[in-house]
Scaffold this motif. Structure first.
Motif, PDB file in Angstrom:
ATOM      1  N   LYS A   1      -1.347  -6.428  -1.690  1.00 26.59           N
ATOM      2  CA  LYS A   1      -1.802  -5.665  -2.453  1.00 26.59           C
ATOM      3  C   LYS A   1      -1.889  -4.461  -2.177  1.00 26.59           C
ATOM      4  CE  LYS A   1      -6.031  -7.136  -2.800  1.00 26.59           C
ATOM      5  NZ  LYS A   1      -7.310  -7.784  -2.534  1.00 26.59           N
ATOM      6  N   ASP A   2      -2.092  -3.286  -3.167  1.00 23.31           N
ATOM      7  CA  ASP A   2      -2.229  -1.960  -2.762  1.00 23.31           C
ATOM      8  C   ASP A   2      -3.491  -1.626  -2.218  1.00 23.31           C
ATOM      9  OD1 ASP A   2      -2.161   1.052  -2.283  1.00 23.31           O
ATOM     10  OD2 ASP A   2      -1.482   1.110  -4.480  1.00 23.31           O
TER      11      ASP A   2
ATOM     12  N   ARG B   1      -6.927   3.677   6.011  1.00 21.41           N
ATOM     13  CA  ARG B   1      -7.616   2.788   5.239  1.00 21.41           C
ATOM     14  C   ARG B   1      -7.013   1.395   5.161  1.00 21.41           C
ATOM     15  NH1 ARG B   1      -9.089   0.881   0.203  1.00 21.41           N
ATOM     16  NH2 ARG B   1     -11.222   0.439  -0.128  1.00 21.41           N
ATOM     17  N   PRO B   2      -5.813   1.462   4.673  1.00 22.08           N
ATOM     18  CA  PRO B   2      -5.005   0.066   4.658  1.00 22.08           C
ATOM     19  C   PRO B   2      -5.279  -0.590   6.103  1.00 22.08           C
ATOM     20  CG  PRO B   2      -3.983   1.316   3.429  1.00 22.08           C
ATOM     21  CD  PRO B   2      -4.824   2.278   4.110  1.00 22.08           C
TER      22      PRO B   2
ATOM     23  N   LEU C   1       2.873   0.587  14.510  1.00 24.61           N
ATOM     24  CA  LEU C   1       3.958   0.133  13.987  1.00 24.61           C
ATOM     25  C   LEU C   1       5.096   1.215  13.135  1.00 24.61           C
ATOM     26  CD1 LEU C   1       2.917  -3.129  12.530  1.00 24.61           C
ATOM     27  CD2 LEU C   1       4.553  -2.977  14.359  1.00 24.61           C
ATOM     28  N   GLY C   2       4.011   2.123  12.637  1.00 21.72           N
ATOM     29  CA  GLY C   2       4.768   2.886  11.507  1.00 21.72           C
ATOM     30  C   GLY C   2       5.261   2.314  10.397  1.00 21.72           C
ATOM     31  N   ALA C   3       4.586   1.399  10.060  1.00 22.72           N
ATOM     32  CA  ALA C   3       4.942   0.445   8.805  1.00 22.72           C
ATOM     33  C   ALA C   3       4.560   1.066   7.390  1.00 22.72           C
ATOM     34  CB  ALA C   3       4.592  -0.898   8.961  1.00 22.72           C
ATOM     35  N   GLY C   4       5.695   1.590   6.706  1.00 23.54           N
ATOM     36  CA  GLY C   4       5.226   2.286   5.499  1.00 23.54           C
ATOM     37  C   GLY C   4       5.553   1.458   4.397  1.00 23.54           C
ATOM     38  N   HIS C   5       5.371   2.156   2.938  1.00 25.60           N
ATOM     39  CA  HIS C   5       5.260   1.342   1.923  1.00 25.60           C
ATOM     40  C   HIS C   5       6.587   0.740   1.609  1.00 25.60           C
ATOM     41  CE1 HIS C   5       4.890   0.793  -2.364  1.00 25.60           C
ATOM     42  NE2 HIS C   5       5.985   1.103  -2.594  1.00 25.60           N
ATOM     43  N   GLY C   6       6.694  -0.378   1.014  1.00 24.78           N
ATOM     44  CA  GLY C   6       7.970  -1.186   0.794  1.00 24.78           C
ATOM     45  C   GLY C   6       8.556  -1.576   1.957  1.00 24.78           C
TER      46      GLY C   6
ATOM     47  N   SER D   1       0.802  -1.051   0.022  1.00 23.95           N
ATOM     48  CA  SER D   1       0.159  -0.030   0.214  1.00 23.95           C
ATOM     49  C   SER D   1       0.740   1.206  -0.072  1.00 23.95           C
ATOM     50  CB  SER D   1      -0.898  -0.014   1.115  1.00 23.95           C
ATOM     51  OG  SER D   1      -2.084  -1.056   1.048  1.00 23.95           O
ATOM     52  N   SER D   2       0.688   2.197  -0.830  1.00 23.56           N
ATOM     53  CA  SER D   2       1.477   3.247  -1.132  1.00 23.56           C
ATOM     54  C   SER D   2       1.337   4.314   0.250  1.00 23.56           C
ATOM     55  CB  SER D   2       0.569   4.426  -2.034  1.00 23.56           C
ATOM     56  OG  SER D   2      -0.793   4.636  -1.826  1.00 23.56           O
TER      57      SER D   2
END
Length: 90
Positions: A84-85, A17-18, A54-59, A10-11
């Protein structure tokens, strides 16, 4: 114990939302699932508030773990969601 490491597609990462979509899906799984970033502490995957911390970002990579009945299926289903995005599935 089932375990899988996946990259967040997810971007916006696991934010807003994610995180809501993911936590709802985690709560529907037969096994209790935790999620953690490398070097971080595991949190309950079904808790949207804990996901946001968590602060988990894209990638970024996260590890999902579950124990008990349905553990493999739970981890597989949630890993597929993270790959999935979820921002694009409006």
């Amino acid at each position: 114990m089932a375990e899988r490491t996946v990259k967040i597609a997810s971007s916006s990462g696991l934010h807003a939302r994610p995180a809501a979509i993911f936590s709802k899906a985690a709560g529907e799984q037969p096994a209790q699932v935790t999620i953690e970033k490398v070097g971080g502490n595991p949190v309950q995957a079904s808790s949207i508030l804990m996901l946001m911390t968590l602060g988990a970002g894209h990638g970024e990579e996260v590890t999902l773990r579950a124990e008990g009945e349905g553990a493999e299926e739970s981890v597989a289903a949630l890993a597929a969601l993270l790959e999935k995005d979820l921002d694009a599935d409006a």
